[in-house]
Structures are given as C-alpha cells and as structure tokens.
Design a protein around this motif. Structure first.
Motif, PDB file in Angstrom:
ATOM      1  N   THR A  23       0.839  -1.212   0.000  1.00  0.00           N
ATOM      2  CA  THR A  23       0.000   0.000   0.000  1.00  0.00           C
ATOM      3  C   THR A  23       0.865   1.249   0.000  1.00  0.00           C
ATOM      4  O   THR A  23       0.651   2.170  -0.795  1.00  0.00           O
ATOM      5  N   ASN A  85      -5.184  -4.525  -3.729  1.00  0.00           N
ATOM      6  CA  ASN A  85      -4.516  -4.525  -2.441  1.00  0.00           C
ATOM      7  C   ASN A  85      -5.529  -4.303  -1.312  1.00  0.00           C
ATOM      8  O   ASN A  85      -5.560  -5.015  -0.299  1.00  0.00           O
ATOM      9  N   LEU A  86      -6.394  -3.339  -1.546  1.00  0.00           N
ATOM     10  CA  LEU A  86      -7.400  -2.968  -0.549  1.00  0.00           C
ATOM     11  C   LEU A  86      -8.380  -4.106  -0.306  1.00  0.00           C
ATOM     12  O   LEU A  86      -8.692  -4.456   0.843  1.00  0.00           O
ATOM     13  N   CYS A  89      -6.531  -7.130   1.336  1.00  0.00           N
ATOM     14  CA  CYS A  89      -6.186  -6.794   2.713  1.00  0.00           C
ATOM     15  C   CYS A  89      -7.425  -6.837   3.593  1.00  0.00           C
ATOM     16  O   CYS A  89      -7.394  -7.354   4.713  1.00  0.00           O
ATOM     17  N   ARG A  93      -8.196  -9.419   6.728  1.00  0.00           N
ATOM     18  CA  ARG A  93      -8.309  -8.980   8.101  1.00  0.00           C
ATOM     19  C   ARG A  93      -9.718  -8.983   8.648  1.00  0.00           C
ATOM     20  O   ARG A  93      -9.904  -8.872   9.862  1.00  0.00           O
ATOM     21  N   LEU A 172     -14.335   2.830   5.621  1.00  0.00           N
ATOM     22  CA  LEU A 172     -13.420   3.810   5.015  1.00  0.00           C
ATOM     23  C   LEU A 172     -12.795   3.252   3.738  1.00  0.00           C
ATOM     24  O   LEU A 172     -12.773   3.897   2.690  1.00  0.00           O
ATOM     25  N   HIS A 173     -12.299   2.031   3.832  1.00  0.00           N
ATOM     26  CA  HIS A 173     -11.639   1.445   2.670  1.00  0.00           C
ATOM     27  C   HIS A 173     -12.626   1.100   1.574  1.00  0.00           C
ATOM     28  O   HIS A 173     -12.345   1.279   0.389  1.00  0.00           O
ATOM     29  N   ARG A 444      -8.880   1.912  20.833  1.00  0.00           N
ATOM     30  CA  ARG A 444      -8.001   3.027  20.509  1.00  0.00           C
ATOM     31  C   ARG A 444      -8.242   4.173  21.480  1.00  0.00           C
ATOM     32  O   ARG A 444      -9.203   4.175  22.215  1.00  0.00           O
TER      33      ARG A 444
ATOM     34  N   TYR B 188       1.146  12.054  15.283  1.00  0.00           N
ATOM     35  CA  TYR B 188       0.163  11.195  14.613  1.00  0.00           C
ATOM     36  C   TYR B 188      -1.232  11.786  14.745  1.00  0.00           C
ATOM     37  O   TYR B 188      -2.006  11.785  13.788  1.00  0.00           O
ATOM     38  N   ILE B 237      -0.007   7.473   7.496  1.00  0.00           N
ATOM     39  CA  ILE B 237      -0.936   6.761   8.373  1.00  0.00           C
ATOM     40  C   ILE B 237      -0.704   5.265   8.305  1.00  0.00           C
ATOM     41  O   ILE B 237      -0.690   4.569   9.319  1.00  0.00           O
ATOM     42  N   HIS B 238      -0.483   4.763   7.081  1.00  0.00           N
ATOM     43  CA  HIS B 238      -0.304   3.321   6.971  1.00  0.00           C
ATOM     44  C   HIS B 238       1.062   2.862   7.428  1.00  0.00           C
ATOM     45  O   HIS B 238       1.222   1.716   7.830  1.00  0.00           O
ATOM     46  N   MET B 241       1.338   1.096  10.589  1.00  0.00           N
ATOM     47  CA  MET B 241       0.887  -0.296  10.710  1.00  0.00           C
ATOM     48  C   MET B 241       2.028  -1.269  10.434  1.00  0.00           C
ATOM     49  O   MET B 241       1.929  -2.434  10.736  1.00  0.00           O
TER      50      MET B 241
HETATM   51  C1  HEM Z   1      -5.972   5.537  -0.668  1.00  0.00           C
HETATM   52  C2  HEM Z   1      -6.494   4.615  -0.013  1.00  0.00           C
HETATM   53  C3  HEM Z   1      -6.514   4.439   1.476  1.00  0.00           C
HETATM   54  C4  HEM Z   1      -6.881   5.304   2.475  1.00  0.00           C
HETATM   55  C5  HEM Z   1      -7.335   6.727   2.339  1.00  0.00           C
HETATM   56  C6  HEM Z   1      -6.759   4.611   3.707  1.00  0.00           C
HETATM   57  C7  HEM Z   1      -7.031   5.163   4.938  1.00  0.00           C
HETATM   58  C8  HEM Z   1      -6.839   4.506   6.133  1.00  0.00           C
HETATM   59  C9  HEM Z   1      -7.033   5.068   7.412  1.00  0.00           C
HETATM   60  C10 HEM Z   1      -7.472   6.492   7.665  1.00  0.00           C
HETATM   61  C11 HEM Z   1      -6.772   4.125   8.339  1.00  0.00           C
HETATM   62  C12 HEM Z   1      -6.905   4.268   9.833  1.00  0.00           C
HETATM   63  C13 HEM Z   1      -5.583   4.405  10.483  1.00  0.00           C
HETATM   64  C14 HEM Z   1      -5.700   4.297  11.963  1.00  0.00           C
HETATM   65  O1  HEM Z   1      -6.436   3.437  12.438  1.00  0.00           O
HETATM   66  O2  HEM Z   1      -5.028   5.069  12.648  1.00  0.00           O
HETATM   67  C15 HEM Z   1      -6.376   2.973   7.644  1.00  0.00           C
HETATM   68  C16 HEM Z   1      -6.006   1.800   8.248  1.00  0.00           C
HETATM   69  C17 HEM Z   1      -5.610   0.679   7.581  1.00  0.00           C
HETATM   70  N1  HEM Z   1      -5.482   0.559   6.215  1.00  0.00           N
HETATM   71 FE1  HEM Z   1      -5.901   1.928   4.852  1.00  0.00          FE
HETATM   72  N2  HEM Z   1      -6.323   3.347   3.462  1.00  0.00           N
HETATM   73  C18 HEM Z   1      -6.155   3.213   2.100  1.00  0.00           C
HETATM   74  C19 HEM Z   1      -5.712   2.123   1.429  1.00  0.00           C
HETATM   75  C20 HEM Z   1      -5.372   0.950   2.030  1.00  0.00           C
HETATM   76  C21 HEM Z   1      -4.958  -0.204   1.323  1.00  0.00           C
HETATM   77  C22 HEM Z   1      -4.818  -0.319  -0.197  1.00  0.00           C
HETATM   78  C23 HEM Z   1      -4.732  -1.153   2.238  1.00  0.00           C
HETATM   79  C24 HEM Z   1      -4.314  -2.553   1.884  1.00  0.00           C
HETATM   80  C25 HEM Z   1      -3.535  -3.265   2.497  1.00  0.00           C
HETATM   81  C26 HEM Z   1      -4.969  -0.592   3.544  1.00  0.00           C
HETATM   82  C27 HEM Z   1      -4.823  -1.243   4.750  1.00  0.00           C
HETATM   83  C28 HEM Z   1      -5.063  -0.708   5.969  1.00  0.00           C
HETATM   84  C29 HEM Z   1      -4.938  -1.414   7.213  1.00  0.00           C
HETATM   85  C30 HEM Z   1      -4.515  -2.836   7.376  1.00  0.00           C
HETATM   86  C31 HEM Z   1      -5.277  -0.535   8.221  1.00  0.00           C
HETATM   87  C32 HEM Z   1      -5.273  -0.808   9.717  1.00  0.00           C
HETATM   88  C33 HEM Z   1      -6.584  -1.312  10.140  1.00  0.00           C
HETATM   89  C34 HEM Z   1      -6.584  -1.587  11.592  1.00  0.00           C
HETATM   90  O3  HEM Z   1      -6.347  -0.661  12.384  1.00  0.00           O
HETATM   91  O4  HEM Z   1      -6.858  -2.725  11.921  1.00  0.00           O
HETATM   92  N3  HEM Z   1      -5.364   0.680   3.384  1.00  0.00           N
HETATM   93  N4  HEM Z   1      -6.435   3.203   6.289  1.00  0.00           N
END
Ligand code: HEM
Lengths: 466, 279
Positions: A23, A85-86, A89, A93, A172-173, A444, B188, B237-238, B241
């Motif tokens: 990502t 990917n999104l 993933c 999860r 969100l995703h 959180r 953050y 943000i990512h 993780m």
């Molecule tokens: C442009 C697209 C994306 C945006 C705007 C986005 C936005 C976010 C945001 C705001 C969070 C929350 C972070 C937090 O909890 O502090 C997050 C968490 C996460 N994102 Fe994304 N994301 C995007 C794409 C992706 C993609 C492609 C993946 C694929 C692997 C991904 C995987 C994750 C994971 C694994 C988390 C953590 C979830 C958790 O807390 O369990 N994201 N994303």
C-alpha cells in the motif's frame, strides 16, 4: 502487522497483495507520478512542448502516455493494484475484526483487577446487594451491553460500547473502492459536451469535448434569454440563461441556469459556462443611389425577409450576418428573376474600416456595396444578442462518487472518533465496607478511556452518599 | 481602524510571542512561557475579532461575503487556524515547547499576507464561480487541515531535534520538549486531524467543482497537488501499521508532506489552472 493465522502456510502472492507495505509503495508511486503529471505539460499543453523534438521520441513518449499521464494505462494499473490490495487486505483482516466485534470475553477475569492504580479503587458504605443494584442501573443506563457474574462472593460487571467501531476502517476502505468504481462508471457511460445557443434559438445536438463527434440527446434546448451583470470594477457578477426544453416541439420545462446552479434535464446536466455576443436577426440598412439623389429611409428587416428594391427591379434579402474581424457584416442577395442572384457582403461603418481591409477584398465584387447598380447598400446596424455557452455533461457515476464521499466521512468518524470500550467493575465484600474496583480497555485512544474511568469512579462514588 | 490594519499589527505581536517561546526554551525559564501563552491568547482573540470585522466590512461595502476567498484572506485564516489548534494542543498537553516551532508559521503567514506587495488586502467582490456555500466549507476544511499539518511539521522538527538520551544535561534547550513517544503520538494525532480535514476539503471541493464546472475532478494542478498531499499522508498513516516505521521515518515523511502542502498552496500558482488566485 503482517501476520498469518497459526498453522496455515502463508501463500506468498496473497501475503504480497495483502501487505500494507505494498500500500505504502503504491501510494508513494501514485504521488510521484502525479507530481510528474503537473510538471510535464499534458494534453493541449504538450503540443507546444514537443515541438522540435525528434518525431520518433515523440512517438515513444506518447506511447508511454507521458502527455496524458492520468489516463495512461499504467497509471490506471497502479490504481487497480491499489484497489486489489485494498480488497485482499480487507478480506484478510475482516475475520479478526468480526471476532473482536462478536467476542464476548468472560466476565469474571480476576487478573484484570490486579495492580490497579489507587484512584480506580474505593470503598462504599452499603451492602453488597445495594451496591450491585445501583452500579448495575448506572452501567445499564450508560452502556449498550452489561453482563454480570458472581464468582466466590465476588461480583463482576462487564459493560461495553462502540463495538461497531471495528468496522470503521472497512467502511473507510470500502468508500475508496466505491469512489473508484464511480469514476470508472463515469468514464465508460458518461460524456462531457458543450452547446452554444444564441438567444431565441434552439439546438438539438451536443458537441462532445474530446473529438469532433456530437450526439443528439433526444430533446431540444432553447435559450429564451441571457443576461449578464457586472460589478462596478467590470468583473462579472452573474450570468443567467433562461432555457426551455422541448420534445417534438412541445415545451416541457423552463428553467433558469446560473453559474453554480446547474439544471438537469433528461439525465444531462447543463452548466452555465461561457457567453459571447453574436449577431442577432434584425438588420437596419439604407439604400441610396450612386447619383446621391433619391435617398431611401433606412429600413429594418429580418434575415430571410424579401423586400422590393426601390425601383421594383426585383427583390433583395439578407442571407446571413456574421462578424468579420469583429466588424458586423451582412450578406445581401439581390434577385431580378432574369439572371443569377447578385450576392455581396456589406459592412457596418464601411468607410471607416476601408483602410483596414486587404486590397484584394476591396476589388472583389463580393465585397462591393455598389455591386448591384445603381444602388448602394449601407449597413447601419446589426442588432446584437448573446449566445450562451453551456457545458452539457452526463455522468452516471456521480451518485456512486457521492455515496463514496458520504461513506468515507462516516468511516472516518467511526474509525477515529469512536472506539470499542470495555469497562469492568468488581464489587467485593471487605471487613466492614464494600470494595469497588474499576478497570477497562479500549481499541483506541487510551487517554479518552482513562478520562471515562475517572468519571465513572466519581459517578459511582456519588451513588453512595456518606 | 480597518481589519487589515489590525492584522498587520498582529504580525508583530505574533513575532514577539515567538521570541518569548524561544527565550523560554533557550533560557529554560517556564515563566516566560506563561507570558507567551497569555499574549498568544490575547492576540488570538484580536485575530478572531479582526476576521469578524472584515466580514462586517464586506457587508458595509455591499458585497457581503465570508472573508475566505482570496490569497490574503486564506493566509490570515491559515494563521488563525494554526493558533487555534496550537492553543488547544498546548492546553491539552500542558506543554509549551511546541510554541517556538509553530509560531514561525503563524507570523510568516501573517507577514506574507500583510506586507507582500503582490498580495492585495482589499475586499473584492466574488466572481460567479466563487459564489457557493461549498466554497466556504471547502476553504475552512482545507485550511484547518493545513494548520494541523503545520503542527505536525512542528512536532516532526521537534522529534528530529530531540535526543534519545533520557539523562539530558540540565539547561539543554530541548529539555522542555516532551519525550519522543509523546511527540510521535502528538504528531500522529495532528496527521489524523489533518488527513480528515483534507479529505473533507477535497470532497467539498469536488462537490463545488461539480456544481460550478460540471466535473468533480479534472486533474487541474491544484487538485492534483492536494491529491499528492493526501496520498503522502495516507502513506504516513499506513506506515504506522508496518513494524518498525515509527518516529524518525514518520517525522521525515511528515516534513515531505508539509512541503507538499506548501506547494499545493503557493507553488501551484506558477502552474496554470482554475485555482490560481492571480486572475
Ligand atoms: C488511498 C487509499 C486508502 C486510504 C485513504 C486509507 C485510509 C486509512 C485510514 C485512515 C486508516 C486508519 C488508520 C488508523 O487506524 O489510525 C487505515 C487503516 C488501515 N489501512 Fe488503509 N487506506 C487506504 C488504502 C489501504 C490499502 C490499499 C490497504 C491494503 C492493504 C490498507 C490497509 C489498511 C490497514 C490494514 C489498516 C489498519 C486497520 C486496523 O487498524 O486494523 N489501506 N487506512
């Protein structure tokens, strides 16, 4: 956090496609490419830029889409990868999020109450039963689910709220996917077009933006009126077109359209975009004779209206009006029935513009106001009117994009401003008092949890006035 | 006095506030910090009053619009939003050390707005495309976002200045700075607020563009640069993780992110497009 379920062999492709590392790489790549797209001139801008380059190089650059980066195949490929990917993933999860959502942890976990700080333990003056009843009422009022268990004269409460926050990140995703889908739908099934309608006229086709094709929307659009207002400093204040939509000549809808206030008809949205001044239908002209003797009154006529010549030698009409180098001009056709009609252009203010016209033009009979002897045609005024320029678009993807926007906002709020909080309360009998201990956990924002626990301590204490 | 006069005086007060915060750090005297904080509150109140006054002035001129629609007004609002966020953070963390890192943004923005010869502080009427309530929400959300990223920039700098060594010498200028974990967390939080606001800013911007020009996205340079900024912060943000991506890497990414913010704001005017304030 790339972990796999114990005992299962990780599939390397799955692992790659579900990794957050991918990502980050994709996000940064997309960012870099977008930077390139703002620095390298795109589309029309590129034409100037590539002048002087070797044609073969141009071909290569065009092939790799350098001049339309955002629509190039591999830009889309990267976006597609991000989407995959999104999805992977999320699939990877989601089960664990579901587990955390549906979990019901055991209520009587005594070890959670070990090593508590002093401010989360206190004693109250009441019986155990009373204490439990009051605490239970309070918790039930404040939390969604409250469970209770008695174990060895210890009384446990477990309350929780906000368990839907586990889905915030998925919403969100998902919203990103919905927006991407919406833009895809728009680019496949939508179009961007343009219409130009002089006041009082109607059109039945829309010019497409890219390319020379036009489409017919199945209805006609008439511009009844156009007005423009200006501020004192000359800047425009407002444009307004009054439009009527017709099907087979029947007026179905009449609407005013302003900048920022588009109008939708038949699935096509019309936006006020530009305007221009064009020649109108009424023309005022004067006919004199070369001797200068008999001078007619000036007369006003419409395009296409046949008028007798002063000496009844035949008729004349104005076929067309147009601006030539910003000067209004009218095409006159004189018919006598004997020979072919005589056609020539006359200009407004011919004497003054004479010096500006090219030599050949002055000599050509097509531009000679005396072309039909013995008369001289003098164009006095062409009535002006406005033509409105409207952007005419259809984008069936917009509702999807809008719902994506809504979802993204909801997802954000769920993700960042709510958390799944568990609150545990233990009530046990001491020597002559009842001891209460409080602890909790949150998915959180531990600081907010801390504050909540403190508040709960205060509120429970106040249930037992000294 | 007109609002723009008040605002140009405020520039100097903000500079003074910055100097006080800096002195507090360098001399290690919390008392100076207290003075700085009080002065900041006072100037923020005056700043707010000046914004309201400007609004009222526009009505008196018969134009009647929120003071949010040219470069001058956006800079003033940016400075205001940075102050607001900083005051909240200072109050929540009870720590004044970020002041020296954040206040330069405020007085630089104010000074640029007030004293640059190329920026007019006049209240101009709106051209038709700018007459939209979406414009107001668009500007407010974007600039709150930029302000949060500005604070994140400050925290990232602090993170990079701060030593790892917990047994710092007394009198070291950076002892006031909170520990690195706390900085990372604060950073953050600012990124999250900024990202949320920028997302809302992009959304309201596209809804507005859709009603004004018929297309919610047209890859105009300003749009594209806000997307670039958005992508960078999404990467930030990512990266939390992924194991091991804490602290320094994130701080550096945040600096890059803020550079993108600045480019979105100023640099884009050198590339042609719909948004250029110049015309
Ligand atoms: C442009 C697209 C994306 C945006 C705007 C986005 C936005 C976010 C945001 C705001 C969070 C929350 C972070 C937090 O909890 O502090 C997050 C968490 C996460 N994102 Fe994304 N994301 C995007 C794409 C992706 C993609 C492609 C993946 C694929 C692997 C991904 C995987 C994750 C994971 C694994 C988390 C953590 C979830 C958790 O807390 O369990 N994201 N994303």
């Amino acid at each position: 956090m790339e972990k796999t379920v114990k005992g299962e062999k990780p599939n390397p492709l799955w692992g790659f496609l579900s990794s957050v590392r991918l990502t980050i790489v994709l996000l940064i790549l997309l960012a870099l490419l977008s930077v390139a797209g703002t620095l390298i001139p795109q589309k029309e801008g590129a034409i100037e830029f590539i002048q002087g380059l070797n044609p073969n190089i141009i071909k290569i650059l065009e092939f790799i889409g350098l001049f339309d980066l955002y629509h190039a195949g591999w830009f889309r490929l990267l976006i597609g990868m991000l989407a995959i990917n999104l999805v992977i993933c999320s699939i990877d999860r989601f089960p664990s999020a579901w587990k955390r959502f549906a979990a019901s942890p055991s209520v009587d976990r005594i070890h959670q109450f070990e090593d508590l700080p002093d401010n989360l333990m206190f004693s109250v003056n009441a019986s155990v039963r009373q204490s439990c009843e009051r605490i239970s009422t309070l918790l039930n009022r404040r939390y969604r689910r409250v469970r209770f268990k008695e174990n060895n004269d210890r009384f446990f409460f477990l309350a929780d709220k906000g368990r839907f926050s586990h889905f915030g990140v998925y919403i969100l995703h998902l919203s990103i996917l919905v927006i991407l889908l919406g833009s895809l739908v728009g680019s496949f099934f939508g179009f961007e077009g343009f219409v130009r309608i002089p006041e009082g006229e109607k059109v039945d086709s829309i010019m497409l933006r890219n390319g020379t094709a036009s489409i017919s929307p199945g209805f006609e659009i008439r511009c009844d009126d156009f007005t423009v207002e200006f501020y004192e400093n000359g800047a425009p204040r407002e444009f307004r077109s009054t439009l009527t939509f017709l099907i087979e000549g029947k007026e179905l809808e009449k609407k005013d359209i302003l900048v920022n206030h588009p109008v939708v008809f038949g699935g096509i949205t019309f936006y006020q975009s530009t305007y221009e001044r064009v020649a109108g239908k009424l023309i005022r002209l004067k006919i004199t004779t070369s001797e200068g003797g008999k001078i007619d009154e000036s007369l006003t006529l419409e395009i296409g209206q046949k008028i007798d010549l002063p000496g009844k030698e035949g008729t004349f009409e104005v076929l067309e009006v147009r601006h030539m180098g910003s000067v209004p001009a009218a095409l006159i056709s004189v018919e006598t029935g004997k020979s072919d009609p005589t056609r020539f252009w006359i200009f407004e203010g011919f004497e003054t513009i004479r010096s500006r016209l090219p030599e050949q033009m002055l000599r050509s009979p097509r531009f000679d106001p005396k072309a039909f002897k013995p008369y001289i045609f003098v164009l006095e005024e062409v009535q002006m009117r406005y033509a409105t320029g409207l952007q005419a678009n259809r984008d069936p993807g917009v509702p999807l994009v809008w719902s994506g926007f809504f979802l993204i906002t909801a997802g954000f709020i769920l993700t960042f401003f709510s958390s799944h909080r568990h609150i545990r309360v233990l009530v046990e009998k001491g020597k002559n008092k009842v001891h209460v201990k409080i602890t909790g956990s949150a998915s959180r924002n531990r600081f907010a949890l801390e504050r909540e626990l403190q508040r709960l301590v205060q509120d429970i204490k106040s249930l037992f006035p000294a | 006095m007109t609002s723009s006069e008040i605002l140009s005086y405020l520039t100097f007060i903000y500079f003074l506030v910055f100097v006080l915060y800096l002195l507090m750090m360098v001399m290690g005297r919390p008392g100076i910090g207290k003075t700085a904080a009080f002065m900041l509150l006072g100037s923020f109140a005056l700043h707010t009053a000046a914004l309201l006054l400007r609004w009222q002035e526009s009505y008196a001129m018969g134009i009647g619009r929120a003071p949010l629609s040219n470069l001058y007004e956006s800079l003033i609002f940016f400075a205001w939003a940075v102050c607001l966020l900083y005051i909240i953070v200072e109050w929540r963390t009870r720590n004044r050390s970020a002041g020296a890192f954040v206040m330069p943004l405020v007085f630089l923005a104010m000074a640029y707005a007030s004293f640059s010869p190329s920026i007019s502080s006049q209240i101009q009427p709106l051209i038709p495309a700018l007459k939209s309530n979406w414009l107001i929400t668009h500007v407010v959300t974007c600039f709150l976002g930029y302000a949060a990223f500005g604070l994140s920039f400050g925290f990232s700098l602090m993170y990079l200045f701060k030593r790892n060594d917990p047994t710092e010498k007394k009198g070291d200028s950076f002892t006031f700075i909170p520990n690195k974990d706390m900085l990372d967390e604060l950073n953050y939080q600012m990124v999250v607020i900024g990202f949320l606001m920028l997302t809302l800013g992009i959304i309201t911007g596209s809804v507005w563009a859709h009603s004004a020009w018929g297309s919610y996205w047209s890859w105009d340079p300003k749009e594209t640069w806000s997307l670039i900024t958005w992508l960078i912060y999404a990467a930030v943000i990512h990266s939390r993780m992924v194991r091991g991506w804490r602290g320094k890497k994130i701080a550096i990414l945040c600096l890059v992110g803020f550079a993108c913010v600045l480019f979105t704001y100023f640099g884009v005017n050198y590339l042609a497009g719909l948004h250029s304030y110049a015309n």
